[in-house]
Design a protein around this motif. Structure first.
Motif: not given
Length: 557
Positions: A246-247, A264-266, A282-283, A293-294
Motif C-alpha cells: 500500500y503506497e 494507473f492505480y490499484f 482507502q488503500y 514489489e512484483i
C-alpha cells in the motif's frame, strides 16, 4: 559411399532442437512466473487490507471496550474534578477523541424539577453539563454548558434516557444483564459520537423501578453519570503493516468524491465501524509502486529459473564438446589405423618379397644370402621397434611400469647417440655442446627414445638444403636443460598445445604418410614419467626448438 559410412555421425540437429526447446521453456517459465506473482500481489493487495484495518482501529476498540466502561466503577459519584482527571487521561491517549461532554445526572421522584425527562413518577435530568477539550497550548479546558448551549446534544441525552427507562420496565429481582443488553441500553452510537451511562447495580435499578411505578414513595435523589465522546475519525493513526503493498492509506468520508484512474492505480477500501461509520479506509497504490514489489519477489524466482536454464545450456555445451572431441578422436584414430597399417605394410611387403625371392630361387649366392638376410633383419627391426614403441607408450600412460633410474655420465650417455646420428644421417649438419658438472639419474632406455624421436623429427621435417640440428646440454642450479634446435619448416603457435596429444599430426607436405601421431606424445609421457618437462618454441619456415628440463642427479665426487 564407403567414406560417408566411416564418418563420425554428429547429430547437431537434435542438440539444436534441445537448446531451442529449453530456451522456449525458459521464456515461458519467466513470463508465467511473473504473471503468477503479479496475480498473487493483486490478491494480497485486496486481502491484507483487513490486517491494516485491525491494527489501525485497535486503539479505538480498546478505548471503546476497555476505557469507557471504567465510568461504571464510580457508580454515579463522579464530580467535575474526578471527571476531568478521567477525561484528561482519555483525551491525551486517544487523539481521535476531540472533546467530551460530562453529564452529572440526577434520578428522582420529585415534582419540583421541571427540566429533564419524566416517565410516570420518575424524573431524569442533568444537574450540570461540562465540556472538556484541549486548547492550543495542549491544556485541558473545562467549560460548564448552559441548557441553551447543550441543545445540539439534547437528542443524545434524550435517546439515552428513553432507552434507560424502557429497560427499567423489564428489570426484576432475577435480572442478569448480558454484554449484548448492556451495549443496547447503556451505549448510544451515532456518526462521530459515543454516549455512555454508568451501569447501576441491580438494587438501584429496582429502586428506580419502584419510584417510576408508585407515587407514594418518599422523595429520594440518586446520581448517575453520562459521557458523550465526540470522535474525529480522521485523527486515527493509520498503521500500514504492509508498506510494500500500500503506497498510500487514507481515512476519507464515505461520500468522498475521490476518483482514481483504474489504468494507473490499484484501489480498495473498508468502511469503519460504529461511531466511525461515516468514514472509510482507502488503500491506493500506483502501478509503478506495485511493479517494484512484483520485481522484488520475481528476482529470486527468475534467478532460480535462470540457474536451471544455464545448467541445461551448460549440459548442452558439454554434449556438443563431447561430440566434437569424439569426432576428432574418431578421425585421429582412423588416421592412426591407416598410418599404422602403412607402417606395418611396408616392412611386411619387403619381407614377403624377400621370402618369395629366396623361395623361388634355385640357388642363392653368398652375396645374395647376405643381402636378403640384411633386408629381413632390417625390416624385422623396424617392426620390432614400432611394436615396442606402442607397447611402451601404453605401459607408461597406464603407469604399469616404474622408471628404471640409474646414474649416468652425461657425456658417456650422449656420445653413442651423437655418433649414430652422424652415421644414420650423413647429410645432416649436426653439432652439439655439453656443459654440465653433475651426473644424470634417469631411465636411459626411455631417455634414449626421446632423443631418437626428436632427432628423427628434426631431420624429417627439414628441407633438403636446410637439414640442421644443434643439441645443447646445459645445467643450472636445479635442472639439466637440453635443447634440440633445427632449421626446419616450423610449427604454428596455435598448434603448440596440440602437438603433444595422441594421434595428432601437423598437416604439412612432410607428414602425408609414415606418421601415426605418437612421437611427441610419447616424448611428453616419458619426460613427465621421469619428473621433467618438455617445451616447444617455433617460428614457421625458420625452425623449431624443443627443450627438455630434467631434475639434477647427485653431484660428482
Amino acid at each position: 559411399m564407403a567414406y560417408n559410412q566411416l564418418k563420425y555421425r554428429k547429430n547437431f540437429g537434435l542438440l539444436i532442437a534441445f537448446v531451442v526447446l529449453v530456451t522456449i521453456l525458459f521464456v515461458v517459465a519467466m513470463l508465467a512466473a511473473r504473471s503468477m506473482i503479479a496475480n498473487f500481489i493483486e490478491t494480497e493487495f485486496n486481502n491484507r487490507k483487513v490486517e491494516v484495518f485491525d491494527q489501525s482501529v485497535k486503539p479505538f476498540q480498546e478505548f471503546f471496550n476497555d476505557k469507557i466502561p471504567e465510568i461504571s466503577y464510580y457508580q454515579g459519584y463522579l464530580d467535575s474534578v474526578k471527571a476531568a482527571s478521567y477525561v484528561n487521561d482519555v483525551i491525551r491517549k486517544n487523539a481521535f477523541v476531540e472533546s467530551v461532554l460530562f453529564y452529572d445526572i440526577t434520578v428522582t421522584n420529585s415534582d419540583s424539577i421541571e427540566a429533564g425527562i419524566k416517565y410516570n413518577h420518575l424524573l431524569v435530568y442533568p444537574k450540570s453539563v461540562i465540556s472538556f477539550q484541549l486548547d492550543e497550548q495542549n491544556r485541558l479546558v473545562a467549560t460548564r454548558k448552559e441548557s441553551t448551549e447543550t441543545r445540539a446534544y439534547t437528542d443524545d441525552f434524550n435517546s439515552m434516557v428513553l432507552k434507560f427507562v424502557g429497560f427499567l420496565d423489564r428489570v426484576t429481582d432475577s435480572t442478569r444483564m448480558s454484554d449484548s443488553e448492556i451495549y443496547k441500553v447503556f451505549y448510544t452510537l451515532s456518526a462521530g459520537k459515543v454516549s455512555y451511562m454508568n451501569i447501576p447495580r441491580i438494587a438501584d435499578l429496582l429502586a428506580y423501578k419502584r419510584l417510576m411505578s408508585s407515587q407514594d414513595n418518599p422523595v429520594v435523589w440518586y446520581d448517575q453519570d453520562m459521557f458523550l465522546f465526540l470522535i474525529n475519525p480522521s485523527k486515527i493513526q493509520i498503521k500500514n503493516v504492509a508498506p510494500n503493498l500500500y503506497e498510500k492509506i487514507e481515512i476519507l468520508p464515505i461520500v468522498s468524491g475521490n476518483v482514481t484512474d483504474q489504468r494507473f492505480y490499484f484501489q480498495t477500501e473498508l468502511s469503519l465501524p460504529g461511531a466511525l461509520s461515516d468514514y472509510k479506509l482507502q488503500y491506493t497504490s500506483s502501478e509503478s509502486f506495485l511493479n517494484k514489489e512484483i520485481n522484488r519477489r520475481f528476482l529470486p524466482v527468475s534467478f532460480g529459473i535462470s540457474v536451471i536454464y544455464f545448467i541445461l545450456i551448460f549440459i548442452a555445451y558439454l554434449i556438443y564438446r563431447n561430440i566434437t572431441i569424439n569426432s576428432k578422436l574418431f578421425q585421429l584414430q582412423y588416421d592412426f589405423i591407416n598410418n599404422l597399417t602403412h607402417e606395418f605394410k611396408t616392412p611386411v611387403s619387403v619381407i614377403k618379397i624377400a621370402g618369395n625371392n629366396i623361395q623361388s630361387s634355385e640357388k642363392l649366392s653368398t652375396e645374395e644370402q647376405r643381402m636378403y638376410g640384411k633386408i629381413l633383419d632390417q625390416e624385422a627391426d623396424k617392426l620390432n621397434s614400432l611394436m615396442n614403441k606402442l607397447l611402451s607408450f601404453a605401459q607408461i600412460e597406464n603407469k604399469s611400469i616404474k622408471p628404471n633410474k640409474e646414474e649416468v655420465n652425461v657425456e658417456e650417455f650422449c656420445a653413442p647417440i651423437f655418433d649414430a646420428v652422424k652415421l644414420k644421417y650423413p647429410d645432416l649438419n649436426f653439432s652439439y655442446q655439453i656443459d654440465v658438472q653433475n651426473n644424470m639419474v634417469v631411465d636411459t632406455t626411455l631417455l634414449l627414445s626421446v632423443f631418437q624421436n626428436l632427432i628423427d623429427n628434426a631431420y624429417k621435417y627439414s628441407e633438403r638444403q636446410r637439414k640442421f640440428l644443434n643439441i645443447d646440454v646445459q645445467q643450472n642450479k636445479k635442472n639439466f636443460v637440453i635443447r634440440f634446435k633445427d632449421q626446419g619448416i616450423g610449427i604454428s603457435k596455435k598448434e603448440f598445445n596440440s602437438i603433444f596429444k595422441k594421434f595428432y599430426r601437423v598437416k604439412n607436405q612432410f607428414n602425408q604418410q609414415g606418421s601415426i601421431g605418437l612421437g611427441l606424445a610419447f616424448c611428453k609421457e616419458i619426460v613427465d614419467f621421469m619428473g621433467g618437462e618438455i617445451k616447444v618454441d617455433s617460428v614457421l619456415n625458420q625452425g623449431t626448438t624443443f627443450t627438455l628440463v630434467l631434475p639434477l642427479g647427485p653431484k660428482k665426487n
